[in-house]
Design a protein around this motif. Structure first.
Motif: not given
Lengths: 173, 173
Positions: A60, A62, B25, B39
């Protein structure tokens, strides 16, 4: 309790999803086919969730919380006091300064029409352009409206170029 | 607002973000099958949450609110995806690729991926997150009465499918 529904199913589903368990609950699940099915679905979803969280840790992308806070502060809530303070000068300009400026510009242009005309005609290439447009616009009625028509055509061309430039403005990311 | 209260609010948000972003997520990744999309939506969902000024709500409600924003953004992205040009499709498919390489057993992954998007979201919210019918209805924008029926059918069909792949042992009479 019937084979298809169980009054305790929702409570057991929520408890199992939250990771809670008790001997009494386990005994009920063992005896009730509906809750046994629900427990199996919770278990399957738990595996899917676990694999997804592993994926989150590995892949991920983020932003950090601080980045989000910074981003939010750069974008004030529409209609808020903060937005009102920021947009105040722009609103004042749109409501008052822009119309006043336009009117003042038109009055100045009217008062200095001959100077403006001479200034434009003194620009390189403009006289030949005016002559060209004037020769095109000269009709059977003679030359009387030649120059205004030439300016009108040039003004129209300018507006078209400005409109095209505004349309081709890149979008905000 | 004073600097101290700003810092306290920021620290509370950072803690909330750390606790909830991975789960959201994971939900988005598994429902969409697209890590890059997850994301983007996580980031946008938290920005919208921050702009909504709902920090005073209890954590459970704030989390459900983020799920609601994220679900709406996901639905919007699916709608837009339907109008994506053919040239863009290979890139989108590449972005959806990582789901095939995670730690989940292939049978279970394929079983979940073949479900419609809405069913994946329903199963996740009910059986992975443990939300009740009213909360799921609010998050997905559906009627509360229909959630019970939909979940009942989904639990039945998913449990049968789990039996078919050997995840749940067949019951002996």
């Amino acid at each position: 309790m019937t084979e298809k529904t169980c009054s305790r199913e929702d409570r057991i589903r929520k408890a199992l999803a939250a990771g809670e368990s008790s001997p009494e609950m386990a005994a009920h699940i063992a005896a009730c086919p509906v809750c046994r099915e629900a427990a199996a679905v919770v278990s399957a979803l738990g595996q899917i969730r676990k694999a997804s969280l592993e994926r989150f840790a590995a892949a991920a992308r983020i932003p950090e919380a601080a980045d989000l806070l910074g981003k939010t502060r750069r974008r004030p809530v529409p209609g808020s006091v903060e937005a009102g303070e920021i947009l105040g000068p722009i609103r004042f300009y749109r409501r008052f300064l822009l119309p006043v400026g336009l009117i003042a510009g038109v009055i100045t242009a009217i008062l200095n029409l001959s100077s403006i005309k001479n200034l434009i005609l003194s620009m390189p290439g403009v006289p030949s352009l005016v002559d060209g447009v004037r020769s095109l616009s000269t009709g059977p009625g003679g030359d009387a409206f030649g120059l205004p028509i030439a300016f009108a055509v040039m003004g129209l061309l300018t507006l078209i170029i400005l409109a095209a430039a505004m349309r081709s403005k890149p979008e905000k990311p | 607002m004073s600097e101290t209260s700003d810092r306290t609010r920021d620290a509370a948000f950072e803690a909330f973000y750390v606790r909830t972003s991975s789960g959201i997520w994971a939900y988005l990744y598994r429902v969409s099958g697209d890590g890059a999309l997850a994301d983007d939506i996580v980031q946008e969902a938290f920005v919208r949450y921050l702009r909504s000024a709902r920090a005073d709500l209890p954590e459970g409600q704030r989390k459900a609110f983020i799920y609601k924003i994220a679900s709406h953004l996901l639905t919007d992205s699916f709608r837009k995806k339907k109008t994506v040009s053919l040239e863009d499709l290979p890139e989108r498919e590449k972005a959806a690729g990582p789901a095939a390489s995670d730690a989940l057993s292939p049978d279970l992954r394929i079983l979940f991926e073949t479900l419609p998007q809405r069913d994946r979201a329903l199963l996740w919210l009910a059986y992975a997150e443990g939300y009740d019918h009213a909360e799921i209805a609010e998050i997905l924008g559906l009627k509360k009465a229909s959630i019970k029926v939909l979940l009942f059918r989904l639990r039945r069909s998913f449990a049968v499918a789990l039996k078919n792949i050997g995840y749940i042992p067949e019951e002996t009479p």
